[in-house]
Design an enzyme around this catalytic site. Structure first.
Site, mmCIF file in Angstrom:
data_model
loop_
_atom_site.group_PDB
_atom_site.id
_atom_site.type_symbol
_atom_site.label_atom_id
_atom_site.label_comp_id
_atom_site.label_asym_id
_atom_site.label_seq_id
_atom_site.Cartn_x
_atom_site.Cartn_y
_atom_site.Cartn_z
ATOM 1 N N SER A 7 0.842 -1.199 0.000
ATOM 2 C CA SER A 7 0.000 0.000 0.000
ATOM 3 C C SER A 7 0.875 1.247 0.000
ATOM 4 C CB SER A 7 -0.906 0.010 1.237
ATOM 5 O OG SER A 7 -1.495 1.291 1.357
ATOM 6 N N HIS A 32 -1.238 -1.388 -4.317
ATOM 7 C CA HIS A 32 -2.538 -1.033 -3.718
ATOM 8 C C HIS A 32 -2.591 0.484 -3.506
ATOM 9 C CE1 HIS A 32 -6.104 -1.935 -1.148
ATOM 10 N NE2 HIS A 32 -5.652 -0.976 -0.360
ATOM 11 N N ASP A 34 -4.845 3.671 -2.133
ATOM 12 C CA ASP A 34 -5.967 4.022 -1.265
ATOM 13 C C ASP A 34 -6.501 5.409 -1.594
ATOM 14 O OD1 ASP A 34 -6.227 1.778 0.628
ATOM 15 O OD2 ASP A 34 -4.141 2.261 1.110
ATOM 16 N N MET A 36 -9.143 8.228 -0.811
ATOM 17 C CA MET A 36 -10.031 8.649 0.289
ATOM 18 C C MET A 36 -10.545 10.057 0.032
ATOM 19 S SD MET A 36 -7.932 7.350 3.613
ATOM 20 C CE MET A 36 -6.910 5.872 3.609
ATOM 21 N N HIS A 65 -8.413 1.036 -4.207
ATOM 22 C CA HIS A 65 -9.383 0.892 -3.107
ATOM 23 C C HIS A 65 -10.099 2.228 -2.927
ATOM 24 C CE1 HIS A 65 -9.768 -0.024 1.537
ATOM 25 N NE2 HIS A 65 -10.933 0.157 0.959
ATOM 26 N N MET A 67 -12.319 4.544 -1.124
ATOM 27 C CA MET A 67 -13.001 4.869 0.136
ATOM 28 C C MET A 67 -13.670 6.213 -0.083
ATOM 29 S SD MET A 67 -10.000 3.507 2.637
ATOM 30 C CE MET A 67 -8.837 3.455 1.282
ATOM 31 N N MET A 136 -11.862 -5.757 5.374
ATOM 32 C CA MET A 136 -11.074 -4.781 6.147
ATOM 33 C C MET A 136 -10.794 -5.373 7.520
ATOM 34 S SD MET A 136 -10.380 -2.211 4.229
ATOM 35 C CE MET A 136 -9.458 -1.302 5.477
ATOM 36 N N ASP A 174 -6.850 -6.168 4.548
ATOM 37 C CA ASP A 174 -6.233 -4.839 4.535
ATOM 38 C C ASP A 174 -6.378 -4.195 5.906
ATOM 39 O OD1 ASP A 174 -5.335 -2.294 3.901
ATOM 40 O OD2 ASP A 174 -6.961 -1.833 2.496
HETATM 41 C C1 DX5 Z 1 -6.585 1.902 5.387
HETATM 42 C C2 DX5 Z 1 -6.129 1.508 4.008
HETATM 43 C C3 DX5 Z 1 -4.983 0.577 3.987
HETATM 44 C C4 DX5 Z 1 -3.735 1.072 4.662
HETATM 45 C C5 DX5 Z 1 -3.189 -0.090 5.430
HETATM 46 O O1 DX5 Z 1 -7.822 2.501 5.304
HETATM 47 O O2 DX5 Z 1 -7.181 0.901 3.282
HETATM 48 O O3 DX5 Z 1 -4.703 0.090 2.678
HETATM 49 O O4 DX5 Z 1 -2.739 1.534 3.777
HETATM 50 O O5 DX5 Z 1 -2.156 0.344 6.205
HETATM 51 P P1 DX5 Z 1 -1.391 -0.605 7.228
HETATM 52 O O6 DX5 Z 1 -0.854 -1.749 6.430
HETATM 53 O O7 DX5 Z 1 -0.364 0.299 7.752
HETATM 54 O O8 DX5 Z 1 -2.398 -1.021 8.261
HETATM 55 ZN ZN ZN Z 2 -6.641 -0.088 1.331
#
Ligand code: DX5
Ligand code: ZN
Length: 228
Positions: A7, A32, A34, A36, A65, A67, A136, A174
């Site tokens: 990620s 990956h 993220d 947001m 991903h 969000m 998750m 994740d």
């Molecule tokens: C959190 C993200 C993850 C995040 C995970 O909302 O979806 O992908 O990067 O981070 P770690 O591996 O540090 O928990």
């Molecule tokens: Zn993620």
């Protein structure tokens, strides 16, 4: 087959290209990303222009991903940016089957994700059309949070549904996935492993990042061999 989906949320953004190259050389097989929006989750990260920039850095599958609220609006933009796999949250999709179908119509692989409080049963009707299901293992929004052990049961449940329904979607996890938690999720049936803070060691620390990725994969694969 076990995949490390590193990620980039935990990477050094000032050197994103180098960070991705290091994780890839050390054995990372999926990138990956993220996304947001500050509404569905309390944090804001990146959008399609960053996905397009990442696309120019690597040929690995980009696992995007989302969000965000109303993901349908942005599907064409992420397709244009070069996303391969797009994951949408069950919690924001009023017409989940339609959203997933639209992702496929735009030439990408659809995937669905559930928060820790959302039961697996809400996905049964779409399991036949998804490339993967993301469970998750933290509440989404931030990297570096603690793994929620109860979520492992959902991985096990999905693995048994996959067998009963004779399907072949993959199971991704994740949040808080690291050398001390990865064995448990792999033994439960996960094979797409997202990890951020367990991999990226911070600015200028490429050697440690590579070591982290190699050690993570070693632990994950040995759990996978015991399961197989
Ligand atoms: C959190 C993200 C993850 C995040 C995970 O909302 O979806 O992908 O990067 O981070 P770690 O591996 O540090 O928990
Ligand atoms: Zn993620």
């Amino acid at each position: 087959m076990i995949d490390l989906a590193f990620s980039i949320l935990a990477a050094d953004f000032a050197n994103l290209g180098e960070e991705i190259a290091t994780a890839e050389r050390a054995g990372g097989t999926v990138c990956h990303v993220d996304v947001m929006d500050g509404h569905f989750v309390p944090n804001i990260t990146f959008g399609p222009p960053v996905v397009a920039a990442v696309r120019r850095c690597t040929n690995l599958p980009l696992d995007v991903h989302l969000m965000i609220e109303d993901p349908d609006r942005y599907i064409p933009d992420f397709a244009k940016a070069g996303a391969d796999w797009v994951i949408v949250h069950q919690e924001v999709c009023r017409h989940l089957h339609r959203t997933l179908s639209q992702i496929r119509e735009h030439g990408m692989q659809p995937a669905v994700v559930i928060n820790p409080a959302t039961p697996v049963e809400t996905l049964i009707e779409v399991l036949p059309i998804v490339h993967h299901v993301l469970v998750m293992t933290v509440n989404p929004g931030f990297g570096g949070q603690s793994f929620i052990p109860r979520c492992v049961e959902k991985v096990r449940h999905l693995a048994s549904l996959r067998e009963e329904m004779n399907l072949n979607f993959r199971i991704e996890v994740d949040g808080g996935i690291a050398v001390d938690t990865v064995g448990e999720v792999v033994r439960a049936g996960a094979d797409l492993l997202v990890a951020g803070s367990a991999i990226f060691a911070g600015p200028g620390n490429q050697a440690q990042t590579a070591k982290n990725a190699e050690e993570f994969l070693r632990v994950a694969r040995s759990a996978g061999e015991l399961t197989a």
